[in-house]
Design a protein around this motif. Structure first.
Motif, PDB file in Angstrom:
ATOM      1  N   GLY A  53      47.481 -14.194  -0.709  1.00  0.00           N
ATOM      2  CA  GLY A  53      47.308 -14.927   0.857  1.00  0.00           C
ATOM      3  C   GLY A  53      46.525 -16.329   0.699  1.00  0.00           C
ATOM      4  N   MET A  54      45.865 -16.550  -0.588  1.00  0.00           N
ATOM      5  CA  MET A  54      45.083 -17.776  -0.505  1.00  0.00           C
ATOM      6  C   MET A  54      45.259 -18.672  -1.597  1.00  0.00           C
ATOM      7  SD  MET A  54      41.533 -16.288  -2.231  1.00  0.00           S
ATOM      8  CE  MET A  54      41.836 -14.645  -3.179  1.00  0.00           C
ATOM      9  N   PRO A  55      45.204 -20.006  -1.331  1.00  0.00           N
ATOM     10  CA  PRO A  55      45.427 -20.810  -2.187  1.00  0.00           C
ATOM     11  C   PRO A  55      44.187 -20.769  -3.278  1.00  0.00           C
ATOM     12  CG  PRO A  55      44.254 -21.902  -0.071  1.00  0.00           C
ATOM     13  CD  PRO A  55      44.530 -20.516   0.039  1.00  0.00           C
ATOM     14  N   VAL A  56      44.539 -21.122  -4.502  1.00  0.00           N
ATOM     15  CA  VAL A  56      43.665 -20.909  -5.698  1.00  0.00           C
ATOM     16  C   VAL A  56      43.971 -22.232  -6.651  1.00  0.00           C
ATOM     17  CG1 VAL A  56      42.935 -19.624  -7.622  1.00  0.00           C
ATOM     18  CG2 VAL A  56      43.691 -18.407  -5.637  1.00  0.00           C
ATOM     19  N   THR A  57      42.903 -22.760  -7.082  1.00  0.00           N
ATOM     20  CA  THR A  57      42.867 -23.860  -7.927  1.00  0.00           C
ATOM     21  C   THR A  57      42.468 -23.384  -9.273  1.00  0.00           C
ATOM     22  OG1 THR A  57      43.044 -25.666  -6.451  1.00  0.00           O
ATOM     23  CG2 THR A  57      42.391 -26.341  -8.744  1.00  0.00           C
ATOM     24  N   ILE A  58      43.093 -23.226 -10.336  1.00  0.00           N
ATOM     25  CA  ILE A  58      42.626 -22.948 -11.640  1.00  0.00           C
ATOM     26  C   ILE A  58      42.437 -24.081 -12.372  1.00  0.00           C
ATOM     27  CG2 ILE A  58      43.196 -21.616 -13.879  1.00  0.00           C
ATOM     28  CD1 ILE A  58      45.312 -20.248 -11.863  1.00  0.00           C
ATOM     29  N   VAL A  59      41.228 -24.412 -12.769  1.00  0.00           N
ATOM     30  CA  VAL A  59      40.758 -25.529 -13.336  1.00  0.00           C
ATOM     31  C   VAL A  59      40.219 -25.056 -14.760  1.00  0.00           C
ATOM     32  CG1 VAL A  59      38.854 -27.231 -13.343  1.00  0.00           C
ATOM     33  CG2 VAL A  59      39.418 -26.241 -11.138  1.00  0.00           C
ATOM     34  N   ASN A  60      41.217 -25.908 -15.701  1.00  0.00           N
ATOM     35  CA  ASN A  60      40.822 -25.820 -17.192  1.00  0.00           C
ATOM     36  C   ASN A  60      39.670 -26.671 -17.310  1.00  0.00           C
ATOM     37  OD1 ASN A  60      40.812 -25.203 -19.883  1.00  0.00           O
ATOM     38  ND2 ASN A  60      42.804 -26.858 -20.151  1.00  0.00           N
ATOM     39  N   VAL A  61      38.494 -26.281 -18.384  1.00  0.00           N
ATOM     40  CA  VAL A  61      37.543 -27.233 -18.752  1.00  0.00           C
ATOM     41  C   VAL A  61      37.797 -27.162 -20.222  1.00  0.00           C
ATOM     42  CG1 VAL A  61      35.163 -27.471 -18.680  1.00  0.00           C
ATOM     43  CG2 VAL A  61      36.208 -26.378 -16.633  1.00  0.00           C
ATOM     44  N   PRO A  62      38.554 -28.019 -20.830  1.00  0.00           N
ATOM     45  CA  PRO A  62      38.874 -28.027 -22.370  1.00  0.00           C
ATOM     46  C   PRO A  62      37.587 -28.005 -23.151  1.00  0.00           C
ATOM     47  CG  PRO A  62      40.313 -29.737 -20.975  1.00  0.00           C
ATOM     48  CD  PRO A  62      39.210 -29.190 -20.153  1.00  0.00           C
ATOM     49  N   LYS A  63      36.558 -28.658 -22.751  1.00  0.00           N
ATOM     50  CA  LYS A  63      35.228 -28.654 -23.720  1.00  0.00           C
ATOM     51  C   LYS A  63      34.887 -27.197 -23.693  1.00  0.00           C
ATOM     52  CE  LYS A  63      31.464 -29.489 -20.825  1.00  0.00           C
ATOM     53  NZ  LYS A  63      30.214 -30.749 -20.352  1.00  0.00           N
ATOM     54  N   PHE A  64      35.156 -26.380 -22.833  1.00  0.00           N
ATOM     55  CA  PHE A  64      34.717 -24.862 -23.161  1.00  0.00           C
ATOM     56  C   PHE A  64      35.864 -24.067 -23.390  1.00  0.00           C
ATOM     57  CE2 PHE A  64      31.740 -26.281 -19.578  1.00  0.00           C
ATOM     58  CZ  PHE A  64      30.714 -26.411 -20.287  1.00  0.00           C
ATOM     59  N   THR A  65      37.316 -24.358 -23.143  1.00  0.00           N
ATOM     60  CA  THR A  65      38.191 -23.136 -23.432  1.00  0.00           C
ATOM     61  C   THR A  65      38.651 -23.671 -24.751  1.00  0.00           C
ATOM     62  OG1 THR A  65      39.931 -24.663 -22.251  1.00  0.00           O
ATOM     63  CG2 THR A  65      38.904 -22.866 -20.903  1.00  0.00           C
ATOM     64  N   LYS A  66      38.665 -24.932 -25.106  1.00  0.00           N
ATOM     65  CA  LYS A  66      39.202 -25.473 -26.300  1.00  0.00           C
ATOM     66  C   LYS A  66      40.727 -25.394 -26.483  1.00  0.00           C
ATOM     67  CE  LYS A  66      35.072 -26.094 -27.914  1.00  0.00           C
ATOM     68  NZ  LYS A  66      34.382 -27.574 -27.996  1.00  0.00           N
ATOM     69  N   ILE A  67      41.471 -25.241 -25.247  1.00  0.00           N
ATOM     70  CA  ILE A  67      42.865 -25.208 -25.168  1.00  0.00           C
ATOM     71  C   ILE A  67      43.308 -26.400 -24.156  1.00  0.00           C
ATOM     72  CG2 ILE A  67      43.023 -22.914 -25.928  1.00  0.00           C
ATOM     73  CD1 ILE A  67      43.577 -22.122 -23.102  1.00  0.00           C
ATOM     74  N   ARG A  68      44.688 -26.761 -24.094  1.00  0.00           N
ATOM     75  CA  ARG A  68      45.366 -27.332 -23.167  1.00  0.00           C
ATOM     76  C   ARG A  68      45.611 -26.488 -21.863  1.00  0.00           C
ATOM     77  NH1 ARG A  68      48.637 -27.796 -27.262  1.00  0.00           N
ATOM     78  NH2 ARG A  68      50.392 -27.445 -25.763  1.00  0.00           N
ATOM     79  N   THR A  69      45.993 -27.208 -20.851  1.00  0.00           N
ATOM     80  CA  THR A  69      46.113 -26.582 -19.517  1.00  0.00           C
ATOM     81  C   THR A  69      47.375 -25.856 -19.804  1.00  0.00           C
ATOM     82  OG1 THR A  69      44.947 -28.223 -18.344  1.00  0.00           O
ATOM     83  CG2 THR A  69      46.164 -26.819 -17.097  1.00  0.00           C
ATOM     84  N   GLU A  70      48.454 -26.253 -20.536  1.00  0.00           N
ATOM     85  CA  GLU A  70      49.690 -25.615 -20.539  1.00  0.00           C
ATOM     86  C   GLU A  70      49.361 -24.036 -21.314  1.00  0.00           C
ATOM     87  OE1 GLU A  70      49.196 -28.658 -21.189  1.00  0.00           O
ATOM     88  OE2 GLU A  70      50.364 -29.722 -19.898  1.00  0.00           O
ATOM     89  N   GLN A  71      48.511 -24.182 -22.228  1.00  0.00           N
ATOM     90  CA  GLN A  71      48.171 -23.125 -23.072  1.00  0.00           C
ATOM     91  C   GLN A  71      47.334 -22.092 -22.220  1.00  0.00           C
ATOM     92  OE1 GLN A  71      46.261 -25.566 -26.169  1.00  0.00           O
ATOM     93  NE2 GLN A  71      47.098 -24.121 -27.656  1.00  0.00           N
ATOM     94  N   LEU A  72      46.643 -22.652 -21.233  1.00  0.00           N
ATOM     95  CA  LEU A  72      45.885 -21.708 -20.407  1.00  0.00           C
ATOM     96  C   LEU A  72      46.964 -20.873 -19.439  1.00  0.00           C
ATOM     97  CD1 LEU A  72      43.216 -20.749 -18.961  1.00  0.00           C
ATOM     98  CD2 LEU A  72      43.432 -22.793 -17.540  1.00  0.00           C
ATOM     99  N   PHE A  73      47.839 -21.838 -18.810  1.00  0.00           N
ATOM    100  CA  PHE A  73      48.858 -21.232 -18.077  1.00  0.00           C
ATOM    101  C   PHE A  73      49.559 -20.034 -18.747  1.00  0.00           C
ATOM    102  CE2 PHE A  73      53.348 -20.882 -16.992  1.00  0.00           C
ATOM    103  CZ  PHE A  73      53.273 -21.277 -15.469  1.00  0.00           C
ATOM    104  N   GLU A  74      49.782 -20.180 -19.904  1.00  0.00           N
ATOM    105  CA  GLU A  74      50.758 -19.062 -20.851  1.00  0.00           C
ATOM    106  C   GLU A  74      49.919 -18.050 -20.960  1.00  0.00           C
ATOM    107  OE1 GLU A  74      52.128 -21.185 -24.172  1.00  0.00           O
ATOM    108  OE2 GLU A  74      53.430 -22.511 -23.093  1.00  0.00           O
ATOM    109  N   ARG A  75      48.302 -18.180 -21.087  1.00  0.00           N
ATOM    110  CA  ARG A  75      47.434 -17.008 -21.127  1.00  0.00           C
ATOM    111  C   ARG A  75      47.494 -16.194 -19.948  1.00  0.00           C
ATOM    112  NH1 ARG A  75      41.690 -18.801 -23.831  1.00  0.00           N
ATOM    113  NH2 ARG A  75      42.163 -18.734 -25.970  1.00  0.00           N
TER     114      ARG A  75
END
Length: 155
Positions: A53-75
Motif C-alpha cells: 500500500g505504499m509507493p517505493v523508489t528503489i535507487v541503484n547506486v552503481p558505485k556501490f552495487t557495481k551493477i546496472r539498474t536492470e540487473q538490480l531489477f532481476e536480482r
C-alpha cells in the motif's frame, strides 16, 4: 526483463522514507521476501514501485552495487514467489523480518537481507561479507563452508 507489472520480492529489503537504497541499509520498514510488488517503471537508476500500500523508489547506486539498474531489477524481483520449502522454519521467520541468523547459508542470507554492497564485498564467494545498517554502521558476517558462523548481534 524490466517490464512494469506484478512481481514478488526475491529477498527482504528495507524502505526508509519511501526509498530503498540498493546499498541495502537495514532501517525502518522491512518488505518481506515474497511480498507482491507492482513495478511501475524503471528509469535511469530508479525503479518506481508500490508494495504493501505504499509507493517505493528503489535507487541503484552503481558505485556501490557495481551493477546496472536492470540487473538490480532481476536480482530483486521474480514473476513467481521464491520456494522456501527447503528452508528451516525459524530461518523463514527471520528472513521475513529481514534478519540474519547464525547457521544460515549464503543463499539464505541473501533471501533475508539482500545482497551486500559490492564495493565492500566484491565477491559472494568470499567468506566475509559486509552489510551496511546505515551510512556509518557496518555489519561484517563471517562464513565457514558457506554457513554464517559469526556476526555482530547474530544469534
Amino acid at each position: 526483463m524490466t517490464t512494469p507489472g506484478e512481481y514478488y520480492a526475491r529477498h527482504s529489503f528495507y524502505v526508509d522514507r519511501g526509498q530503498h537504497l540498493a546499498t541495502n541499509y537495514a532501517r525502518t520498514t522491512v518488505i518481506p521476501i515474497n511480498t507482491p510488488v507492482r513495478v511501475i517503471n524503471v528509469r535511469g537508476n530508479n525503479i518506481a514501485a508500490e508494495t504493501l500500500g505504499m509507493p517505493v523508489t528503489i535507487v541503484n547506486v552503481p558505485k556501490f552495487t557495481k551493477i546496472r539498474t536492470e540487473q538490480l531489477f532481476e536480482r530483486m524481483f521474480s514473476v513467481a514467489p521464491v520456494d522456501l520449502s527447503g528452508v528451516r522454519p525459524e530461518f523463514v521467520a527471520a528472513m521475513r523480518q529481514g534478519l540474519l541468523r547464525l547457521g544460515m547459508t549464503k543463499q539464505e542470507a541473501i533471501m533475508a537481507r539482500g545482497y551486500p554492497p559490492a564495493h565492500a564485498t566484491p565477491s559472494l564467494d568470499l567468506d566475509r561479507w559486509t552489510y551496511w545498517n546505515s551510512r556509518v554502521v557496518k555489519q561484517a558476517i563471517a562464513f565457514e563452508n558457506g554457513v554464517i558462523v559469526k556476526g555482530r548481534g547474530l544469534r
